[in-house]
Scaffold this motif. Structure first.
Motif, short mmCIF file in Angstrom:
data_model
loop_
_atom_site.label_atom_id
_atom_site.label_comp_id
_atom_site.label_asym_id
_atom_site.label_seq_id
_atom_site.Cartn_x
_atom_site.Cartn_y
_atom_site.Cartn_z
N THR A 131 0.87 -1.18 0.00
CA THR A 131 0.00 0.00 0.00
C THR A 131 0.90 1.23 0.00
OG1 THR A 131 -0.03 0.32 2.38
CG2 THR A 131 -1.68 -1.20 1.47
N ASP A 132 0.29 2.40 -0.01
CA ASP A 132 1.08 3.63 0.01
C ASP A 132 1.89 3.76 1.29
OD1 ASP A 132 -0.04 4.02 -2.39
OD2 ASP A 132 -1.25 5.77 -1.85
N ASN A 133 1.49 3.04 2.32
CA ASN A 133 2.22 3.13 3.60
C ASN A 133 3.38 2.15 3.70
OD1 ASN A 133 0.33 5.03 4.44
ND2 ASN A 133 -1.05 3.41 5.15
N THR A 134 3.50 1.30 2.71
CA THR A 134 4.57 0.31 2.74
C THR A 134 5.87 0.95 2.28
OG1 THR A 134 2.92 -1.30 2.04
CG2 THR A 134 5.20 -2.02 1.97
N THR A 135 6.98 0.48 2.85
CA THR A 135 8.29 0.87 2.31
C THR A 135 8.83 -0.31 1.52
OG1 THR A 135 8.69 2.27 4.21
CG2 THR A 135 10.60 1.66 2.88
N LEU A 136 9.34 0.00 0.33
CA LEU A 136 9.89 -1.06 -0.53
C LEU A 136 11.40 -0.82 -0.64
CD1 LEU A 136 9.28 -3.42 -2.52
CD2 LEU A 136 8.86 -1.70 -4.28
N LEU A 137 12.17 -1.78 -0.14
CA LEU A 137 13.63 -1.65 -0.19
C LEU A 137 14.16 -2.66 -1.21
CD1 LEU A 137 16.37 -0.60 1.08
CD2 LEU A 137 16.20 -2.58 2.60
N ILE A 138 14.81 -2.12 -2.24
CA ILE A 138 15.23 -2.99 -3.33
C ILE A 138 16.75 -3.04 -3.43
CG2 ILE A 138 15.12 -3.38 -5.83
CD1 ILE A 138 12.49 -1.78 -5.83
N ASN A 139 17.28 -4.23 -3.46
CA ASN A 139 18.70 -4.40 -3.76
C ASN A 139 18.83 -4.48 -5.28
OD1 ASN A 139 20.92 -6.99 -4.06
ND2 ASN A 139 21.54 -5.15 -3.03
N GLY A 140 19.31 -3.40 -5.90
CA GLY A 140 19.35 -3.41 -7.36
C GLY A 140 20.10 -2.22 -7.94
N HIS A 141 20.05 -2.12 -9.25
CA HIS A 141 20.80 -1.07 -9.95
C HIS A 141 19.96 0.17 -10.20
CE1 HIS A 141 22.70 -4.90 -11.10
NE2 HIS A 141 23.83 -4.20 -11.05
N ASP A 142 18.71 -0.05 -10.58
CA ASP A 142 17.90 1.09 -11.01
C ASP A 142 17.54 1.98 -9.83
OD1 ASP A 142 18.06 0.00 -13.48
OD2 ASP A 142 16.10 -1.01 -13.37
N ASP A 143 17.23 3.25 -10.13
CA ASP A 143 16.92 4.14 -9.02
C ASP A 143 15.44 4.05 -8.64
OD1 ASP A 143 15.45 5.71 -10.75
OD2 ASP A 143 17.14 7.04 -11.18
N ALA A 144 15.14 4.72 -7.53
CA ALA A 144 13.81 4.58 -6.93
C ALA A 144 12.71 5.06 -7.88
CB ALA A 144 13.75 5.35 -5.62
N ASN A 145 12.97 6.18 -8.55
CA ASN A 145 11.92 6.71 -9.43
C ASN A 145 11.61 5.78 -10.59
OD1 ASN A 145 11.08 8.99 -8.11
ND2 ASN A 145 12.85 10.18 -8.85
N THR A 146 12.67 5.17 -11.10
CA THR A 146 12.46 4.22 -12.19
C THR A 146 11.51 3.12 -11.73
OG1 THR A 146 14.74 4.64 -12.83
CG2 THR A 146 13.66 2.74 -13.85
N TRP A 147 11.73 2.61 -10.51
CA TRP A 147 10.86 1.54 -10.02
C TRP A 147 9.43 2.02 -9.78
CZ3 TRP A 147 11.47 -3.31 -10.69
CH2 TRP A 147 12.75 -3.88 -10.73
N LYS A 148 9.33 3.23 -9.19
CA LYS A 148 7.98 3.77 -8.94
C LYS A 148 7.20 3.88 -10.24
CE LYS A 148 8.21 6.57 -4.80
NZ LYS A 148 8.10 7.89 -4.24
N HIS A 149 7.91 4.37 -11.22
CA HIS A 149 7.29 4.56 -12.52
C HIS A 149 6.93 3.21 -13.14
CE1 HIS A 149 6.41 6.78 -16.12
NE2 HIS A 149 7.08 5.87 -16.82
#
Ligand code: TPP
Ligand code: SF4
Ligand code: SF4
Ligand code: SF4
Ligand code: MG
Lengths: 304, 415, 310
Positions: free
Chosen positions: C90-108
């Motif tokens: 949900t919007d209240n969740t935090t998603l922590l990703i081990n990866g190359h791409d940046d946060a905005n790329t994932w959000k998008h």
């Protein structure tokens, strides 16, 4: 008898019967053997399975089999085979089904079942002369429950229940001889990494009647602790070192494929994490010598 | 039609013979052996076509039975006590396969201590397995029940294995006159096994009894098995009706004997219920309005029928020939759960445990159970469950213990 | 209560990660639950584990369906629905990703509005089934985001849970955990505890009476052949075998015979063909092809290349 004896790798089927998409581990030596065996046995088979890793081959609604399958329990797959075989015979006799509808009944169990809990059921089936094939994929432990030691675990191997500094204190049970002592039609050892030898033996078994029993050594990446890419290498080493004798029991005699130049047993052991304590932090010379000596003694007895 | 003296075991074997079974996986155990010996003799003499195989254990026997039924032949098998328990994994398993077969259980107490004599703890252990259960009170009923059981098991809305239960010794080794129906008539009642649903043919690849992942599909399969068992109540009713029309013997799911105007009823299963029947007649002669309720079906449990026959009664005396350690009689629990909260259910439900390990239940004890229940009705207080066990028995037990050098801290005063 | 879910592949140490975090919470005097998803762990196959922690006794059980923090050890799992990484987000969740791409790329890419944080990949490895220490790094980062675990207790928890590994490995794991802990310093306390569902705001379960269906429908029987091909075990693959047909000798189909998964067939031109929907990437074929005609390519790289050429 239909004498289509497999001579070369090129005689092996290049389309495969066993469906993809199974939940077996990547690099599973048991699955490798099964798919090779299935190609030779063909789809007119009904596998009767005991609890073990392979039970997960058929998880609703998925099955890799092009023929049939029945899961029974850990102890009694050979009895399940008895029921299916007898029922098919009755139906054939009563002319309720045509000959073409008949199936080869194949028991498929792990070593835990074959060497232990299911041994009495197997003994019973052989002594009743049941017309069936038994395939034991031997990953040398209770794989499905996390690789605890079984009656098939080799000496010194670490398992989930033999984590001590010298590994498993017992010795692998000689199931081949136990089975052979029942004087069945056929007993053979095979391994997936020797597909031609395997195919020849399965083909031979297929052309016989009565109890035909096969043990396939099944290198198991998570259980034996090695990288899945090494499944075939380790399998080949099991044969080359003489640890896994390829042999047949037929007409009361045991016939071996005698390895030309046996390589040292440690070549096989070294590749597996379950034996790493024999090499680090310090070589356990005594244990390694003992293990080599056992294998040597076996082959000395064979050549006599 | 012939009338012949047969033991309960003989009647069971005749049931299998008349059902024209194809396959009989077997393993001997007292007091069931006579069943398989009888069938073996017929088979050896070529009198019946059935193929018989002696497996090396009941676990294997039930596996083979289920596997053959799954392949498409009519299967009969039989066991008892330790054998039923040894095969219990497969009792549950083959029920889950949804295969029709009939197994006779000759009830015998369960070790330890080891006994050869009868009670119902063995069969109660199979209660929740998915096998349906028919309980018999006479040798005639054993034969008839085997035939009924095949129709029930093979009904397309049921397709579950059925256990026909008879009491060791009291029925298994006891001869009674049994009417053996004509094969012709049987063929009309029980058609040949329909292999249409059967699997394992080269042309129809099937994977049976496969594993599932997750609680959701598991719940579905298990609950559907339950629903099939529930279907079996009505299906059984229809079969019993047909049977009665054809053979003149009536086997409702619950036998209600002199219940209409009864104030108190016994509830019990199995062969000792004929003793209760006798007690009912005697008590009636002295003016006590007593009846007998005997469930023949224990699974599925005929809840509605039980509610109906007990509605408006003042009290029920449940007699259990089993004991669930730490709880008491299993049948008592079953009856209580079927009646709890029903507005016209009897207020008093007394519990008696008796007949364990073949111990007799005397006529006096039947009368006394009614007296105790009557008292409870008058007082409005349900007594504690009671084991039927007399002072004399206890005294004899102490003698045995003395011989066994049992040391008691102080001498009991039980003269 | 804190609800944290770890997602990775069999072999990446997700079970250990949840145990380390559970122990760390425990050392902070929290009530704790940690568990892996039940079932056989297959190398490369998607797997998850979870942790609950609270100052009061925990009554909730089973898989976490409303996570406050989702930690993804292997970003290649996110787009795979069967892996269930985004389940309950949900919007209240935090998603922590081990990866190359940046946060905005994932959000998008995922079209999500929650907080996304990146734990940069520190070490490039060929085989992602063997990402070293990824579990420990994930825990270190998670601990800081939660903000109630001290570095000291984090280190002690790592020590406790991997004590059998030997001093070297323990040290490397601790280093990874503490580095990730430092890295997330500016986000300390970002993940907040959330409440439980109450009788006031719950969604009514849509119970039904399942219909009776006779055994021809409701027995646990599969009435068809080889239905398993619908299971895409190719998703387990972290390495991809690629046949170089210039080198392939069309030998005796060694690769096709020994592939445990029947994933190599031979086409009408007598060439071996790999079925990437099902190849699990064991690399047995690579190891056994005598003329070295099968090459190994990291799966992620192969997929990126495919995307570019598509
Ligand atoms: C009666 C019974 N006891 C225990 C089990 C649990 N169990 C399931 S699989 C298994 C191990 C079987 O070992 P093996 O036959 O070697 O097969 P593998 O798992 O190695 O494939 C065990 C112990 C069971 N299914 N049934
Ligand atoms: S544990 Fe071993 S035998 Fe079992 S599926 Fe995995 S590799 Fe095969
Ligand atoms: S093993 Fe190598 S050479 Fe042989 S067919 Fe396969 S890819 Fe070609
Ligand atoms: S890597 Fe090769 S051997 Fe392994 S599954 Fe894929 S195609 Fe088969
Ligand atoms: Mg095993």
């Amino acid at each position: 008898m239909n004498e289509v004896v497999m001579q070369h790798m090129t005689d092996l089927p290049s389309t495969h019967l066993l469906g993809t998409g199974t939940p077996m581990c990547s690099g599973c030596g048991g699955l490798e053997a099964l798919h090779e065996i299935y190609d030779v046995l063909g789809k007119n088979t009904v596998f009767v399975n005991a609890a073990g890793c392979m039970t997960l081959l058929s998880v609703y609604p998925f099955t890799p089999f092009r023929g049939s399958w029945l899961y029974t329990a850990m102890a009694s797959a050979p009895a399940g085979a008895q029921g299916v075989r007898d029922a098919l015979d009755i139906l054939l006799e009563q002319k309720c089904i045509k000959k073409e509808e008949d199936l080869e009944v194949v028991v498929l169990t792990g070593d835990g079942s074959a060497y232990g809990m299911g041994l009495s059921a197997t003994s019973g089936a052989i002594e009743r002369g049941l017309d069936f094939i038994y395939i034991c994929y031997d990953n040398e432990g209770y794989g499905n429950t996390g690789q605890q030691f079984s009656a098939a675990t080799p000496h010194a191997a670490k398992t989930a229940t033999s984590r001590g500094s010298s590994g498993f204190a017992g010795y692998k049970k000689d199931l081949f001889s136990i089975w052979a002592a029942h004087k069945p039609s056929y007993v053979a050892t095979v391994i997936g990494s020797e597909p031609l030898d395997l195919a020849r033996k399965i083909e031979k078994a297929k052309q016989m009647k009565g109890p035909r029993l096969i043990i396939a050594l099944a290198p198991c990446p998570p259980g034996w602790d090695f990288n899945p890419r090494d499944t075939v290498d380790i399998g080949k080493l099991a044969v080359k070192t003489g640890v896994w004798p390829l042999k047949e029991y037929i007409d009361g005699k045991v016939i071996h494929n005698i390895p030309h130049h046996r390589v040292p047993v440690e070549d096989y052991l070294q590749k597996q994490g379950r034996f790493v304590h024999l090499f680090t932090p310090k070589r356990n010379e005594e244990m390694l010598n003992e293990m080599q000596a056992r294998v040597d003694a076996y082959w000395d007895a064979v050549s006599e | 039609m012939t009338r012949k003296l047969l033991t309960g075991n003989g009647a069971a074997a005749w049931g299998a013979r008349l059902a024209n079974v194809d396959y009989v996986p077997a393993f001997p155990i007292t007091p069931q052996t006579e069943i398989i010996e009888t069938i073996a003799a017929w088979s050896d003499a070529g009198e019946i076509p059935a193929r018989m195989v002696t497996l090396e254990s009941e676990h294997s026997m039930i596996t083979a039975a289920g596997a053959a039924a799954a392949t498409g032949v009519r299967v009969f098998t039989a066991t008892s006590s330790q054998g039923l328990l040894y095969g219990m994994e497969m009792v549950y398993t083959v029920a889950g396969w949804r295969v029709p077969l009939v197994m006779v259980n000759v009830s015998r107490g369960v070790a330890a201590p080891l006994t050869l004599e009868s009670d119902h703890n063995d069969i109660m252990a199979a209660r929740d397995s998915g096998f349906l259960q028919i309980h018999c009170s006479t040798c005639q009923e054993v034969l008839d029940s085997v035939l009924i059981a095949y129709r029930l098991a093979e009904d397309k809305n049921v397709r579950l294995p059925v256990i026909v239960n008879l009491d060791g010794f009291y029925l298994s080794y006891t001869r009674e006159p049994v009417e053996i129906p004509e094969p012709e008539a049987i063929r009309k009642f029980l058609p040949a096994f329909d292999t249409k649903n059967s699997k394992f043919r080269a042309s129809t690849p099937t994977s049976q009894a496969v594993a599932v992942l997750g609680g959701s599909p598991y719940s579905y399969f298990r609950y559907e098995t339950h629903l099939a068992a529930m279907q079996a109540i009505d299906v059984y009713g229809d079969i019993a009706k047909t049977f009665s029309q054809q053979f003149g013997r009536n086997y409702p799911a619950i036998e209600a004997y002199r219940c209409e105007d009864a104030e108190i009823v016994y509830v019990m299963i199995g062969s000792f219920s004929t003793k209760a029947r006798e007690a009912v007649d005697q008590l009636r002669q002295t003016g006590t309005a007593v009846g007998l309720v005997r469930p023949r079906l224990l699974r599925p449990f005929p809840t509605k029928e039980l509610q109906k026959v007990t509605a408006g009664k003042q009290g029920i005396a449940v007699i259990d020939q089993n004991i669930s350690m730490g709880k008491g009689g299993v049948l008592h629990t079953e009856v209580a759960s079927a009646l709890y909260g029903k507005s016209n259910a009897p207020k008093i439900l007394t519990s008696f445990i008796g007949g364990l390990g073949g111990r007799d239940i005397s006529a006096e004890e039947f009368y006394e159970m009614v007296k105790v229940t009557k008292q409870a009705i008058n007082d409005g207080v349900t007594p504690e469950p009671r084991l039927l066990y007399t002072r004399d028995e206890y005294r004899e037990m102490q003698k045995l213990q003395a011989i066994a050098h049992v040391e008691r801290e102080e001498l009991e005063t039980t003269q | 209560m804190y609800r944290i879910r770890f997602h990775g592949r069999g072999g990446q140490g997700m079970k250990t990660a949840s145990r380390i975090l559970g122990t760390a919470f425990f050392l902070e005097c929290f009530e704790v639950q940690d568990a892996p998803r039940y079932g056989a762990e297959r190398r490369g196959a998607p797997i998850f584990s979870y942790v609950r922690a609270s100052r009061s006794p925990i009554n909730e059980r089973g898989v976490i369906t409303n996570p406050d923090l989702i930690v993804v050890a292997d970003d290649s799992l996110i787009p795979i629905p069967a892996a269930g990484v985004l389940q309950g987000i949900t919007d209240n969740t935090t998603l922590l990703i081990n990866g190359h791409d940046d946060a905005n790329t994932w959000k998008h890419r995922l079209n999500i509005n929650c907080k996304v944080l990146i734990l940069p990949v520190t070490e490039e490895v060929e085989d992602r089934a063997e990402l070293p220490f990824v579990g420990s790094a994930c825990v270190g980062a998670a601990a800081r985001l939660i903000g109630v675990i001290t570095e000291e207790n984090l280190v002690e928890a790592v020590n406790d849970e991997i004590s059998s590994l030997g001093a070297d490995l323990i040290k490397q794991n601790i280093d990874q955990a503490t580095q990730a802990f430092e890295l997330m310093a500016k986000h300390e306390g970002l993940v907040k505890e959330s409440t439980s569902k109450t009788p006031l705001d719950y969604e009514q379960p849509e119970w039904i009476n399942i219909p009776f269906e006779n055994a021809s429908i409701s027995a646990p029987t599969i009435h068809a052949a080889a239905t398993s091909v619908e299971v895409r075990t190719g998703l387990w693959r972290t390495l991809r075998p690629v046949i170089n047909y210039d080198r392939c000798k069309n030998c005796w189909w060694v690769c096709s015979t020994i592939c445990p998964d029947s994933a190599i067939s031979v086409n009408e031109k007598s060439e071996p063909v790999i079925d990437y929907d099902h190849c699990k990437g064991c690399m047995i074929c690579v190891a056994r092809c005598a003329p070295h005609a099968i090459e190994t390519i990291p799966e992620q790289l192969a997929q990126e290349k495919e995307k570019q050429t598509a």
